[in-house]
Structure formats: structure tokens, C-alpha cells
Scaffold this active site. Sequence first.
Site, PDB file in Angstrom:
ATOM      1  CG  ASP A  87      -6.184  -4.719   5.852  1.00  0.00           C
ATOM      2  OD1 ASP A  87      -5.712  -5.811   5.475  1.00  0.00           O
ATOM      3  OD2 ASP A  87      -6.140  -3.456   5.349  1.00  0.00           O
ATOM      4  CG  ASP A  97      -2.047  -0.985   1.131  1.00  0.00           C
ATOM      5  OD1 ASP A  97      -2.297  -1.704  -0.016  1.00  0.00           O
ATOM      6  OD2 ASP A  97      -2.726  -1.312   2.124  1.00  0.00           O
ATOM      7  CB  CYS A 143     -36.587 -13.552   0.476  1.00  0.00           C
ATOM      8  SG  CYS A 143     -36.481 -14.359   2.294  1.00  0.00           S
ATOM      9  NE  ARG A 173      -6.363   3.202  10.906  1.00  0.00           N
ATOM     10  CZ  ARG A 173      -6.572   3.982   9.722  1.00  0.00           C
ATOM     11  NH1 ARG A 173      -6.670   5.373   9.609  1.00  0.00           N
ATOM     12  NH2 ARG A 173      -6.700   3.164   8.573  1.00  0.00           N
TER      13      ARG A 173
END
Length: 1013
Positions: free
Chosen positions: A541, A469, A597, A478
Amino acid sequence: MTALSTGTMEIDQEQDRVDEGLYSRQLYVLGFDAMKRMASSKVLIVGVKGLGIEIAKNVCLAGVRSVTLFDPAPVEVADLGTQFFLRDGDIGQPRDQACVDRLRELNRYVPVDVLQAQELSPDVLSRFQVVVVTDALLSQQLTINDYTHTHGVHFISADVRGLFGTVFCDFGTQFSIVDTTGETPLQGMIVSIDEEGMVTTLDETRHGLEDDDYVTFSEVKGMDKINDSEPRKVTVKGPYTFSIGDVSGLGTYKEGGLFHQVKMPKLIDFKSLRDSLTSPELFITDFAKFDRPATLHVAFQALSSFREQKGRLPRPRNEDDAAELVKLTQGLKASPEDEIDEKIVKELAYQAAGDLAPMVATIGAFTAQEVLKACSGKFSPLQQSLYFDSLESLPTDAAKVLTEEECAPQASRYDGQIAVFGKSFQQKIQGYRQFLVGSGAIGCEMLKNWAGMGLGTSDKGIIHITDLDTIEKSNLNRQFLFRPKDLGKFKAEAAAQAVAEMNPDLGGRIKTYQLRVGDDSENVFGDEFYANIDCVTNALDNVAARQYMDKRCVYYEKPLLESGTLGTKANVQVVLPHVTESYSSSQDPPEKEFPSCTVKNFPNQIEHTIQWAKMQFEETFVQPAENVNLYLTTPNFVQTAKDSGMQPSQLVKIRESLENRPLSFEQCIEWARLKFQEEYNNDIRQLLHSLPRDMVTDSGTPFWSGPKRAPNPVEFNIDDPLHMEYIVAAANIRAFNYGLKGSEDPELFRKVLSTVIVPDFKPKSGVAVQVKDDEPVAKKDDEEMTVAEVAATLPSPSSLAGYRMIPAEFEKDDDTNHHIDFITAASNLRAVNYSIQPADRHKTKQIAGKIIPAIATTTSLATGLVCLELYKIIDGKTDIEQYKNGFVNLALPFFGFSEPIAATKLKYGNTEWTLWDRFKIDSDLTLQEFLDWFQQKHNLHISMVTSGSSLLYATFHQKAKLAERLPKTISQLTELISKKPIPPHVKDLTLEVMAEDEEGEDVEVPSVTMRIR
């Protein structure tokens, strides 16, 4: 647009701008109201050695109004082991001044300053909402708390001494908690309410309430006065029943209704620190050490007395100082009958001069969360004293190997660690070879701890990091190693550079990769790689990657440290070769899935409508475009479509997508208006025609009852903002599909919408509706055609040479693409159809985007616990009782520790084995030699051999096939049957066998590893 402005921080009430910024994940933990309260709170942190700066770091990232530091003491070389914002050049400078600039870089919305005062006078303390004191004498803490307790200032003290830590909270009297747990309020359907106030809920799911919870009601028929009345206290009577007390005068219950849990404010009183010394409220972190906090409560007081009397801490492993601390502790006992564990007191003395990065992370993160509770009133605070230790992390035979000489200071940045573990163990830490998989939130915190520990910093050591990444803005809240200047960089590279600046010893000792772990990267992370590492730490993750790494660690017999977070919750797991089970040995229950459904025809909660809207997005803006491009580019498309299982309905959508191509944005607006009519009016009218409101079941009960809510068609209103949000989003995404330029001009939309002719709708008779998931889905008329028949009606690909559509691949974090706008509007319109309370964009984005709530405090604490286990692995401990799997919920707060689960033992013949064992063959045998090897060496008859998905041998094979295969080597057979060459980097094949023992009974046996090169 209204906003809350506090200092330099602004929280947008419409929420969309916040989602783009730093706080996107944290908002799902704390919520906007808590963030607003935090944004008006000033925090003073007294003492910024490692513990103080850890607290300051987490509080800054969370977004309080301001942080002020006070610690004029000069930086010492040992401070560098835990105070990650200090550098070699800062030695001798005031601690607060030396680190303030680096702390400011964390969050541009939070001003950070150094307190310009000579002392902490009442005038100074009164400027702050929260005062945090670390590394301070007890007398200093008492002086500060005497003022704060009586003047409405929240007080927290914390300290770390080696493998011991303590936290104390005093938030004054009548402290208000707005939400004790942070969990989503419960809601459920009601079956009945009797005249005694007994509520019975639908028996499909438990109500989940507890005694003293509060609920309100809505949509109750008959007992109408209970709807939207004041919250009522609950007394639980069973999993599907609860009492709400007197209901006289509210009417007689007939049918329907929902209960809604209400989070009621809770007021609690705190004792002052002075009062808590003699009558403490002790919070237990580990029930295996139930008696230890009482000893530590007195021992920490004695330690402060020792420090005040002698002007220093006890010397590492010095027996005289330890004896003196024991004497002081015995003298401070509240009662002569109180028992003091002298071994624990001695260990505190031995380690008092120690300062460990993992302990700082653990205690600092916990304390920071208490600061946020004090600021926001969100979650339950600590009441009131916590004592934590990890003595299991000490080296084996610590009493013998740790001497005063071994633990003496070396004028090194690692002196705080040497004081606890000794210099020989420090060398083992520095020579360790570690593999970190992922460098996001957990990875950043892990690397910070490792930099403080000196992990892998010697010539023998190394740290490998892999992460595919790149850094995004939302990561900055964070993933604290990253700064705005790093946006767009690879995480692994930026993280490695950041920790090398923290600890120059890591320079050249970190190797980074931009690779995803998996089959495709085994040429890099293969036999040679794993042979040269000691341990793996996951910072992942997703479950699939975790399971893959778990499989590799089992195969290569490497210890694995696993952790994860979810909001305020964290878990830590130790996987130890030949000792514990593996990560994949047990799995969490699968995510709850709603019946199709229910989602399609009978939604009764907002999660159903959000899932339906996400399906609409995929079926409208993604799949048709992909299928069109597939049709236009695939030779012999009809056969390919049949082979892939493509349904005729998908080809119908291809035809519609091509035949109804818009040539202008105005046509996209017209399409969106007709789509609105189809989804929210026509389809609802058709459903009610097929299943009328007054329909009854075979048993005579109303069909539309219980979880089935009768819908209502929505009539389009150009002045309804929700209706227009849908039209704008749908039109713009359709324009994107066809390469047209979109618009949000309200005048353009009004002009076009005023000219749209909406055809009259007449419901069809005989249309079947799927009521249960196990019923067949009714087909539309054109779906009765075959793939070939529908394909014959498609325009020729040659007539559309070069034409392509653009699929709208779902992206939740780009607010300019209208994806979340569409799903929010589509979901809320569906909610209006079914009289369900709509959800705001923030909640819709979390559910549709499957966003995992995250906050820096939880991440930091989890990694601290992981590194405390890493000490044990480095030491080579094999006693499972010395290891701790952990679960933490900072919101409650709660700590739960347990021994790892031992690896399950299996048996064939007289041989016991676990998942860690395997048969090892060191050459590429022929199939015949392979079978003979098992027969002769292990008395096992092999009935089947597989390599991956390739079946190499089975007793049911024909004789001719067996005769052909038996002389071939296992590697030759693998390549022959898989029709693929074995990659050059593969030196060993993993084989699975089915075997029978001497009695002909099937037995389970380990896998086989065969060396082929």
C-alpha cells in the site's frame, strides 16, 4: 442522533460511528447517500458456483439490505476449484445450503438466506430489487428477464466459461443515475462573466469541465442574481473558459465568484435481454479485440442451445463438439453477411467446461459492482453486454499440447482448470514457488485465487507470505479472509490459515513471516531465499515498499506482478526479467502540494485549511512535547540542537511548554480558549493590519482579489457548536500532553470559560507577511535570538528530573483521542475566517489521514487480472505482446489494456544492455584486479567505484591513497570506508562504476555483482 435503520443495518447520520466500523474505507468510494440506498435493497443470486459466490461475497461486504441464494443443485468435486466457501464434506449437498453459513460470517449487518421455493415465480422475483442469474440457460434468463423488465426489478446475468466471460445488465426504463463518475465535483475561481454568458476562470488551473456538465455560482459580485440560482449547462470553449448561455437580467459582473460543478441525475433506458439478442449494445473491454464481442455474442447463445439440446457442455478439446458449436453459431447469425470467427467459437467450445478462479474473480467483481450500481444509482452501469476473454493466458503452442486426453476430467477439485490448461500445466502450477508481499486487501484476494488454482500445493511448490500488520476492525470490509475472531492476529498467519481451510492441499505449503521488506530483513529475504522462488507478487500500500521490491526483483532477475487500487480504479503491471521495464522505470507525477504562503495566509479552498489544521496539530501537540523530552534527556543539548538544525523558535516553544505547564484540566480549558483567540481572531486582525482590505498592488489592482480572499476575525461564542468542538478537543489533547485526565462535561467547560480573561489585542506595525513562497519568512522578536541565547533561558533539566511530556502521535482511527475532532474544528474555523465552505468530519478525516478509498469489488477484479498474467509467467512466455498491463475504472465502467513497455536498451561499444543486465564477478578481487578485469575483458577504463554510499575508488584520489587501496579486496575496502562490517548473510556486493571507453568517452554501463563469500 438520527439514523437510518434498514433491517439490521444502521448508518449513523453523524457519521462518526460508521467510521469506526466496517464501512470506513468504502464510504469514501460510495458516500452515505449511496450506502443508504444500498441498505434498502434486497438481492437474489441465482446460481452459486464460483461466479455466483464471488458476486455474493462482494455484495455482502458492501452492505446491501439482504442477500438470498438459490441453487439447489448438488455440490460436485470440481466446484471446489472456484467456490471458496465449499469444503470436501459438502460434496452432494445443495450448493446454496452448503455455503450459506460461511457467507453469513462476512458481514453481520447483512442477512443471508436460502430461497425456500421450487421455482422462480413472479411472486418470488417481486420480493427483490435486484436479481442476478449465473450459470443459467438462455431460456431461463429470458423467462426471468421478461418479468423483471416490466416490473421494475433490476436484472443482471453473468457467466464464465474457461478464459471467456460475459455480463448483461437490464435496469429497466428511466433508470436514474445520481452520479455517473463518482469524482469529486469541480470548483474554481472566476475572473469574469461577459454579457454573452462566457465565463473565464483563473488561469492557474484548468477548469476541468466538459460539455453538458452543470454548474452553480456563489460569491459573484455585480451579477448577484446568478448566485445560488438553478444549475446551468456548460459548453466548454477552452481550458479556462466555458459558456453558460443567456445571462440577461442577472446584472453586470464586477468581480469575484466561484463556480461549483453539480452532479445532475441522468436517466437511461435499457433494452430487455430478448431485444438485446438481435440488436446488442456491446461494451468493448479490449480494443485490440474489437471484433471479438460480436462473435462471442452469438457463440454464447449457441453454447446455451448446445447445453439445452444435449444436457451437457461441450467436452474439453473435443473436435466433434467444437464443430457442432460452430454450426449452431453460424445458424444463429442475425444476417448471412455477418462474419463469425470460427477459431474463437472453437476455443469457447474447448473451454466451456472450464472454471477458473482468476476469471471468476474478474467477472464476479465486475458484476458485483453492477449490482451495487443497481441498488444505489451511483456510477454508470454497463450498457449492456460485456464479453471478455484472456486467450493470451493459454499455454504456448496450446493447439499442439492441449489434447482431449490432456484436458479430460480427473475427478479433482482442479478439473475446471485442467479443462482449460491440461493436467501437465496443472502440475506446473502446483509446483510453483511464489512470494506474496503483503496480506491485506489485495493479498487476501490473491491467496483466495491461488487456493482455487492450487498454486504451490505440490511437494515442489510453496507460498511465502510476509506482512507485519495485525488485523483491525476496518479491515473486515474488504480483507475477506478475516473474521471478527481474528482481530489482533497477524494478517499473514490468519490469511494462511483461512486459505488452507479452503484448499487442504495448501496445508504445510505456506510459510509466513511478520517482517517488513527492506534492508533490515535482507538476512531473511536474501540470496538463498530468492534462489528458491519463481515469482514475486506485490500486495503493498505504499510506493517506497513497491520500489524496494522492484529493486530486489531486478537484482535477482525475478518476475514481479504489481497491482494497486484507488476506489473504483485499479491498475495491473507485469515486470518480466530482460523483457519489460521495471516498476520504478516510470513513476506517477508527485502529489500536488499547496504553496506554503497560501496555506498560512491566503487559503481559498477547504484542502488548504485542512492542511493548515494538520500543521497546527503537529506544531502544537507533537513537536513541542518531543523537543521537551529531547531537552530533558540529551547531554550537551545546545550543541546537539545546533548540529541537528533546530531553530530558536523551537526552543522558545520548549520554554513555553515547561513554564506554562497546566496543573489541572481547568487550566487546559483556559489555554484552549486563549489559543482560539490567538488563531482565529488576533492573528487575522494582525494580518489585516499588515495587509489592509483596501490595499492595492504596484500595478494598481486590489491585493485582496483573485485567489486571495480577505479574512474576517471570529468572535468566540460559547453557544456556537463549532467553537466548543475546538475548545473541547484542544483542551483534551493538551491534557494528554501533560498526563492529566480530560473531560467532555459541558457544564465544566461553561463554568471555566465564563471566568477566562482574554487580554485585549493591539496589532503591531511593521510586521512583514510572506506573500510568495520565494520570499523570506519574517521572524518574530524572540526568533532573532541564537539557539544558545534561548537555551540559556530554559529551566535546568536537573530541576525537572524524571519529568516527561507525552507527544500526541496522530492517529486517525481512534475517535476517543480527539485528534480528528481538533483538525475538523480547527480547519472549519479557519474556513469561516476566509468564507470557505466547511467540510464535514468524514471528508476532513480522509484528507488529513490520507485515507485511500477502497471497495472489495475493485480489489477482487485487480487480483483476477493479476492471476491471468501469472498463468503466462508460469508458462514461461517471453513474448511481450502476450502480456497485458491493465487499467480499470469500474465507475464508468472502463477497461484499458496495453502491452508492457519494453526495457530500454543501452549500449557501450558493441554491447547492448538493459537494467536487467550486470557484470558478474565470482570472486572477491582486489581493487587493482577489479580495474584490470574491466580493462582486459571489456576494454573499459574505470574512473569511479562505489559500494552503496561508500566511494571506494576515484581517479582524482591522491596517489598515496590509491597505493593504499589498490592491494585491498573490494570487501575489505567496503568495510574500511563504510566503517561497518559486511553482514554475514551478504554473499554478493553490488557496485556501481563510472567508465570510459577506448576513445576516452564516458559510457553508461551496468552495475557489478561481486561474490565475496
